[in-house]
Write an enzyme that holds these catalytic residues in place. Structure first.
Site, mmCIF file in Angstrom:
data_model
loop_
_atom_site.group_PDB
_atom_site.id
_atom_site.type_symbol
_atom_site.label_atom_id
_atom_site.label_comp_id
_atom_site.label_asym_id
_atom_site.label_seq_id
_atom_site.Cartn_x
_atom_site.Cartn_y
_atom_site.Cartn_z
ATOM 1 C CE LYS A 107 3.598 -1.199 7.884
ATOM 2 N NZ LYS A 107 3.098 -0.467 8.956
ATOM 3 C CB VAL A 134 4.280 -7.130 12.954
ATOM 4 C CG1 VAL A 134 2.886 -7.672 13.256
ATOM 5 C CG2 VAL A 134 4.776 -7.648 11.614
ATOM 6 C CB ILE A 138 2.908 -5.178 20.551
ATOM 7 C CG1 ILE A 138 1.744 -4.204 20.668
ATOM 8 C CG2 ILE A 138 2.654 -6.441 21.360
ATOM 9 C CD1 ILE A 138 0.448 -4.721 20.071
ATOM 10 C CE LYS A 207 1.032 -3.509 10.433
ATOM 11 N NZ LYS A 207 0.004 -2.558 10.890
HETATM 12 N N1 NAP Z 1 3.969 5.533 11.126
HETATM 13 C C1 NAP Z 1 3.826 4.467 11.882
HETATM 14 O O1 NAP Z 1 3.076 4.458 12.860
HETATM 15 C C2 NAP Z 1 4.606 3.205 11.565
HETATM 16 C C3 NAP Z 1 4.571 2.130 12.471
HETATM 17 C C4 NAP Z 1 5.325 0.991 12.214
HETATM 18 C C5 NAP Z 1 6.063 0.919 11.071
HETATM 19 N N2 NAP Z 1 6.073 1.961 10.185
HETATM 20 C C6 NAP Z 1 6.889 1.836 8.974
HETATM 21 O O2 NAP Z 1 7.993 2.730 9.080
HETATM 22 C C7 NAP Z 1 8.311 3.257 7.789
HETATM 23 C C8 NAP Z 1 8.238 4.761 7.816
HETATM 24 O O3 NAP Z 1 6.954 5.189 8.191
HETATM 25 P P1 NAP Z 1 6.655 6.716 8.565
HETATM 26 O O4 NAP Z 1 5.240 6.763 9.000
HETATM 27 O O5 NAP Z 1 7.699 7.240 9.491
HETATM 28 O O6 NAP Z 1 6.797 7.424 7.129
HETATM 29 P P2 NAP Z 1 6.887 8.997 6.802
HETATM 30 O O7 NAP Z 1 6.442 9.813 7.950
HETATM 31 O O8 NAP Z 1 6.221 9.187 5.492
HETATM 32 O O9 NAP Z 1 8.453 9.230 6.616
HETATM 33 C C9 NAP Z 1 9.173 8.747 5.516
HETATM 34 C C10 NAP Z 1 10.583 9.306 5.552
HETATM 35 O O10 NAP Z 1 11.314 8.736 4.459
HETATM 36 C C11 NAP Z 1 11.960 9.788 3.736
HETATM 37 N N3 NAP Z 1 12.093 9.395 2.336
HETATM 38 C C12 NAP Z 1 11.099 9.153 1.440
HETATM 39 N N4 NAP Z 1 11.627 8.785 0.253
HETATM 40 C C13 NAP Z 1 12.974 8.828 0.399
HETATM 41 C C14 NAP Z 1 14.067 8.574 -0.480
HETATM 42 N N5 NAP Z 1 13.880 8.205 -1.734
HETATM 43 N N6 NAP Z 1 15.317 8.696 0.020
HETATM 44 C C15 NAP Z 1 15.519 9.060 1.304
HETATM 45 N N7 NAP Z 1 14.533 9.302 2.185
HETATM 46 C C16 NAP Z 1 13.266 9.200 1.727
HETATM 47 C C17 NAP Z 1 11.077 11.006 3.912
HETATM 48 O O11 NAP Z 1 11.823 12.182 3.688
HETATM 49 P P3 NAP Z 1 11.200 13.659 3.923
HETATM 50 O O12 NAP Z 1 11.118 13.817 5.416
HETATM 51 O O13 NAP Z 1 12.129 14.588 3.291
HETATM 52 O O14 NAP Z 1 9.840 13.615 3.267
HETATM 53 C C18 NAP Z 1 10.647 10.828 5.388
HETATM 54 O O15 NAP Z 1 11.615 11.355 6.245
HETATM 55 C C19 NAP Z 1 7.337 2.556 6.820
HETATM 56 O O16 NAP Z 1 7.947 1.380 6.340
HETATM 57 C C20 NAP Z 1 6.164 2.201 7.693
HETATM 58 O O17 NAP Z 1 5.431 1.107 7.200
HETATM 59 C C21 NAP Z 1 5.367 3.104 10.422
#
Ligand code: NAP
Length: 432
Positions: A107, A134, A138, A207
């Site tokens: 987002k 977003v 949902i 969002k």
């Molecule tokens: N969490 C939620 O509920 C949620 C909901 C909707 C949308 N999102 C969106 O989805 C995305 C990810 O969220 P998340 O919560 O899953 O994040 P997260 O748990 O912090 O995971 C991030 C992932 O990206 C990897 N990463 C970080 N920097 C990198 C790089 N330079 N090159 C390659 N890989 C890299 C990390 O590697 P490592 O595993 O080695 O650290 C990790 O696997 C974000 O844009 C977030 O806004 C999240």
């Protein structure tokens, strides 16, 4: 059976690992629904050597070089669940320009520079889907970008940040203050160790920009969104809301304005308990859409978390995989309307103003006069005495936000006003 559709996964954290699990669990059904199997051909992470044995993936699939993976010839779909602006923007633009379909939950990137990503998709003739960006699980963006395309949307009002909704719901239910509710949210894992993006409204503003862009066929960026967080909401504000038969929610509101523009804002607001959004508790999200022909629609569910977000990502993967097999791409970004984004000062809102004033004759008339001078009409006044001071709670009728702000500034300058205890906007119908 068609050739496998090859997927590169960028990011394997909360959302990415849930995507891998769901791909495994649903493999047979996904194959049947797509008409071809999905094949995971690589996973980019920051720490490729970290043990992720629970995912059942071959170690050779992991790499730290996301860009090379995204551009590989044997990749059809790039799924980006890393987040942030750079290097994600470079990965996605390069992948899209190379004709690869992209599914992302980013987002922040879409709200800051969605134009660049959409342009790259158009250049490469590639699909760009982002349902998870977003309100997590949902189904909301697809209805906006497809189902409602025959209608004219007039307003989108949403609770799109689970952390702040958890905090405000806890304050509403128990009477606790903001700090205590934040502490509880952190303990239960609803708030990040650094909660700034959530409690200051940045996440909701991103969002809001994405929702407004889709609803009004206009490019709206995060910088266009007026934003206030919830850190100033007090237990007294919540108690005052209760007196009015209302509660306080962090709302994102995107509306058409009278002059033919749009206005997009995120701020805490009182809404009557009878409003459908008032009953959205805990960390849930909900978005209320008003359209000329469809009338009122409400979308409700889990707005975050690994599995709910993975559901949205997988839905997008199935859609783009089907498109690839059918040899077509979905309609591109619709921003033909290019409506001007109006500043907050021009938006019509209502205020709830709570004042500590000297308890003497003529105070009410002086205060009312300040409102009248700015052309703001008062809907209700409540007064309660406390020794030598009194509390005045004033709810206004609708007026331009700039006039309401100027009124509050003038009130602060009055001798008889000891303090402006709180100022909150009021949304929804009730002005009780
Ligand atoms: N969490 C939620 O509920 C949620 C909901 C909707 C949308 N999102 C969106 O989805 C995305 C990810 O969220 P998340 O919560 O899953 O994040 P997260 O748990 O912090 O995971 C991030 C992932 O990206 C990897 N990463 C970080 N920097 C990198 C790089 N330079 N090159 C390659 N890989 C890299 C990390 O590697 P490592 O595993 O080695 O650290 C990790 O696997 C974000 O844009 C977030 O806004 C999240």
């Amino acid at each position: 059976m068609a050739q496998p559709v090859r997927v590169a996964l960028l990011g394997c954290g909360t959302v990415g690992s849930a995507v891998v699990r769901l791909m495994h669990q649903q493999a047979e059904d996904l194959t049947a629904r797509i008409g071809a199997p999905l094949e995971l051909v690589g996973v980019a992470v920051r720490r490729p050597n970290r043990d992720r044995g629970d995912l059942g993936l071959d170690r050779s699939l992991f790499t730290a070089d996301a860009l090379s993976l995204a551009k590989r010839d044997d990749v059809d779909i790039v799924v980006e669940v890393v987040g942030g602006i750079e290097p994600a923007r470079t990965w996605l633009t390069e992948a899209l320009r190379a004709g690869k379909s992209v599914v992302t939950g980013n987002k922040a990137l879409l709200a800051e520079d969605g134009g660049t990503i959409h342009d790259a998709a158009a250049e490469g003739g590639a699909d760009l889907y982002y349902e998870a960006a977003v309100a997590g699980a949902i189904p909301l963006l697809r209805p906006l970008r497809e189902s409602l395309h025959g209608d004219r949307i007039t307003r989108v009002t949403g609770i799109v940040n689970g952390t702040t909704n958890f905090i405000l719901s806890a304050m509403d239910a128990s009477g606790m203050g903001f700090e205590e509710a934040l502490e509880e949210a952190t303990e239960l894992g609803y708030a990040e160790p650094d909660p700034t993006a959530d409690i200051e409204g940045f996440d909701a503003a991103a969002k809001a920009a994405i929702l407004a862009s889709l609803a009004f066929h206009t490019r709206v960026t995060a910088a266009d969104v007026y934003r206030e967080g919830i850190t100033d909401v007090t237990a007294t504000d919540m108690a005052s809301a209760h007196t009015m038969g209302a509660t306080i929610k962090l709302l994102c509101i995107a509306t058409r304005t009278d002059g033919g523009g749009v206005a997009v804002r995120v701020h805490p607001a009182m809404i009557p308990k009878s409003h459908p959004l008032a009953s959205v508790g805990d960390a849930f999200n909900a978005v209320f859409i008003e359209a000329d022909a469809a009338g009122q629609l409400m979308f409700y569910g889990r707005g975050a978390g690994g599995a709910p977000s993975a559901s949205a990502v997988l839905g997008d993967i199935v859609a783009v995989a089907r498109n690839r097999i059918a040899g077509h791409r979905a309609a591109s970004e619709s921003s033909y309307a290019a409506l001007p984004v109006r500043p907050m000062g021009e938006v019509s809102t209502r205020y709830h103003v709570s004042l500590d004033v000297a308890d003497r004759a003529g105070v009410l008339a002086t205060v009312a006069n300040v409102f009248a001078r700015q052309g703001v009409s008062i809907a209700t006044v409540r007064q309660s005495g406390r020794d030598a001071s009194a509390q005045l709670v004033i709810v206004t009728h609708t007026a331009p936000d700039a006039a309401l702000r100027a009124t509050v500034e003038d009130l602060r300058a009055l001798d008889i006003v000891r303090s402006v205890a709180s100022v909150l906007r009021v949304e929804g119908e009730s002005s009780r």
